[in-house]
Write an enzyme that holds these catalytic residues in place. Structure first.
Site, short mmCIF file in Angstrom:
data_model
loop_
_atom_site.label_atom_id
_atom_site.label_comp_id
_atom_site.label_asym_id
_atom_site.label_seq_id
_atom_site.Cartn_x
_atom_site.Cartn_y
_atom_site.Cartn_z
N THR A 1 56.32 42.57 40.67
CA THR A 1 56.84 42.16 39.36
C THR A 1 57.98 43.08 38.95
O THR A 1 57.95 44.28 39.22
CB THR A 1 55.72 42.21 38.30
OG1 THR A 1 54.62 41.45 38.77
CG2 THR A 1 56.21 41.67 36.96
N GLY A 31 50.59 33.21 37.19
CA GLY A 31 50.40 34.63 36.90
C GLY A 31 50.68 34.97 35.45
O GLY A 31 50.60 34.11 34.58
N ASP A 32 51.02 36.20 35.22
CA ASP A 32 51.13 36.66 33.85
C ASP A 32 52.48 36.40 33.22
O ASP A 32 52.57 36.10 32.05
CB ASP A 32 50.87 38.15 33.79
CG ASP A 32 51.77 38.93 34.73
OD1 ASP A 32 51.82 38.56 35.91
OD2 ASP A 32 52.41 39.88 34.29
N THR A 51 53.38 44.34 33.60
CA THR A 51 53.21 44.19 35.04
C THR A 51 51.79 44.63 35.40
O THR A 51 51.18 45.42 34.68
CB THR A 51 54.24 45.03 35.81
OG1 THR A 51 53.95 44.96 37.21
CG2 THR A 51 54.22 46.49 35.38
N LYS A 53 47.91 43.15 37.00
CA LYS A 53 47.09 42.00 37.37
C LYS A 53 47.20 40.92 36.29
O LYS A 53 46.73 41.10 35.16
CB LYS A 53 45.64 42.45 37.54
CG LYS A 53 44.73 41.34 38.03
CD LYS A 53 43.30 41.83 38.11
CE LYS A 53 42.35 40.66 38.32
NZ LYS A 53 40.96 41.05 38.08
N GLY A 54 47.82 39.83 36.66
CA GLY A 54 48.14 38.80 35.68
C GLY A 54 46.95 38.27 34.93
O GLY A 54 47.02 38.01 33.72
#
Lengths: 129, 182
Positions: A1, A31-32, A51, A53-54
Site C-alpha cells: 500500500t 481491501g481497505d 495502511t 490489514k484492510g
C-alpha cells in the site's frame, strides 16, 4: 500500500491511497483503501491515509475515526491518531495524517512503516521503524 | 498555518535486519516522492493534485506494493485498488479490482470528477478506464519476480500477508498463530 496526505497554506486538505492488497488474497477481495472513511478520508479538519490489514482498517473505520475525534471531541491530530492506532489490534495498522493547521503525524502499531513527511517550517523526516 | 505533506509506502513486520539492498532503494524512493510533493506544494499546486502526483510516483516504483510491484492474489493475478478524497468538498472516488490500469489513483480521481458515483470495481472500472483513455498495460507489467517469490512463500506457509511480512522458511502452518497477519 502507498498513500499521501497534504494540506496547503490555506488549510485545504486531500488524501490518496493505492494498494495491491494482501499477498495470497482471494480473488475478488476488497481491501481497505477504496472504502471511504476506512483507509482514506479527508475533510476540513484533517486528511488520513492508512495502511496495514484492510479487514481491520474497515472494522475500525480508522481514517474517519481520526477525523471524528477531532471534530466531535476536540482532540489534536496527534491525540486522535494515537487514540485510533492504540485501539486497533496490534500489528495491523499504520497511518499518515495532516491537519488543517499543518500538523503531521505518522503512528503505527506494526513493526515498521515506510514513511516520510515535510512541513513548511523546514521539518522533514524519513523513517521505517 | 502552513503547508504539510506526509506519505507512506506500506506497513508491516519489517525486520530490523532488513539488508541495505532492501532498505536503500525504498528510502531513496520515499525521499524522491517527498521532494516531488514538496515542490508541488511550493508551486501552489492544489493538495488534490499533490497527493495524486505523489501516489502515482509511488505506484510507479516497484519498491512498494501498489501499481508496478503489486502483490498477487492466490491465483497469481493482480487486483489493484485506489481511493482519493478532497477535504474541501468531501468529494471522493475509488476503484477496485483493476488488472491493467497503470495508475489506479488517477482513475479513482476520474470516478470522482466525471461520474455521479464514488466507487467502480472490476469489469466496470476497467471499462471506464478504457472509455477515459487512461494508460493501461498488460497485467504482466505489474508482476515482479520478488512478488512471485512472496506469493510462493505465502502459499507454502498457507497464509496471507500484509506489506513486508518476512517469509517464514519451513514454517508449519499450525505453528504460525494468526495466519491472517503472519
Amino acid at each position: 500500500t502507498v498513500g499521501c496526505v497534504a494540506v496547503d497554506g490555506h488549510g485545504i486538505l486531500a488524501s490518496a491511497t493505492s494498494t495491491g492488497g494482501l499477498v495470497n488474497k482471494m480473488a475478488g477481495r476488497i481491501g481497505d483503501t477504496p472504502i471511504i472513511g476506512a483507509g482514506t478520508y479527508a475533510n476540513s479538519y484533517c486528511a488520513v491515509s492508512a495502511t496495514g490489514k484492510g479487514e481491520s482498517i474497515i472494522q475500525a473505520t480508522v481514517a474517519r475515526d481520526v477525523a471524528a475525534l477531532m471534530e466531535y471531541k476536540g482532540l489534536s491530530l496527534k491525540e486522535a491518531a494515537a487514540y485510533v492506532i492504540e485501539r486497533t489490534p496490534k500489528g495491523n495498522v499504520g497511518l499518515v495524517a495532516v491537519s488543517a493547521n499543518g500538523e503531521v503525524t505518522m503512528p503505527f502499531n506494526t513493526t515498521g512503516m515506510f514513511r516520510a513527511c515535510a512541513t513548511e517550517d523546514g521539518y522533514s523526516e524519513i523513517g521505517i521503524w | 498555518m502552513g503547508w504539510a505533506i506526509a506519505l507512506h509506502g506500506g506497513a508491516g513486520d519489517i525486520p530490523l535486519s532488513l539488508p541495505a539492498e532492501g532498505r536503500a532503494p525504498r528510502e531513496a524512493a520515499l525521499r524522491h516522492c517527498l521532494e516531488l510533493g514538496v515542490a508541488a506544494l511550493k508551486a501552489n499546486r492544489p493538495p488534490l493534485d499533490v497527493v495524486e502526483l505523489v501516489v502515482r510516483e509511488l505506484e510507479n516504483s516497484p519498491c512498494f506494493n501498489a501499481g508496478k510491484g503489486s502483490v498477487l492474489t492466490t491465483n497469481g493475478t493482480v487486483e489493484m485498488e485506489a481511493c482519493i478524497m478532497d477535504g474541501n468538498t468531501k468529494k471522493c472516488g475509488a476503484v477496485s479490482g483493476l488488472s491493467t490500469v497503470v495508475n489506479a489513483i488517477s482513475l479513482a480521481r476520474l470516478v470522482m470528477e466525471r461520474t455521479p458515483h464514488i466507487y467502480l470495481a472490476f469489469d466496470g472500472a476497467e471499462a471506464f478506464a478504457r472509455e477515459q483513455g487512461v494508460e493501461t498495460a498488460h497485467s504482466s507489467h505489474f508482476i515482479t519476480p520478488e512478488n512471485v517469490e512472496r506469493l510462493k512463500n505465502a502459499k507454502e506457509a498457507k497464509r496471507v500477508q500484509i506489506d513486508y511480512t518476512e517469509p517464514i522458511k519451513g514454517a508449519i502452518p499450525s505453528s504460525i498463530g494468526d495466519s491472517q497477519i503472519g
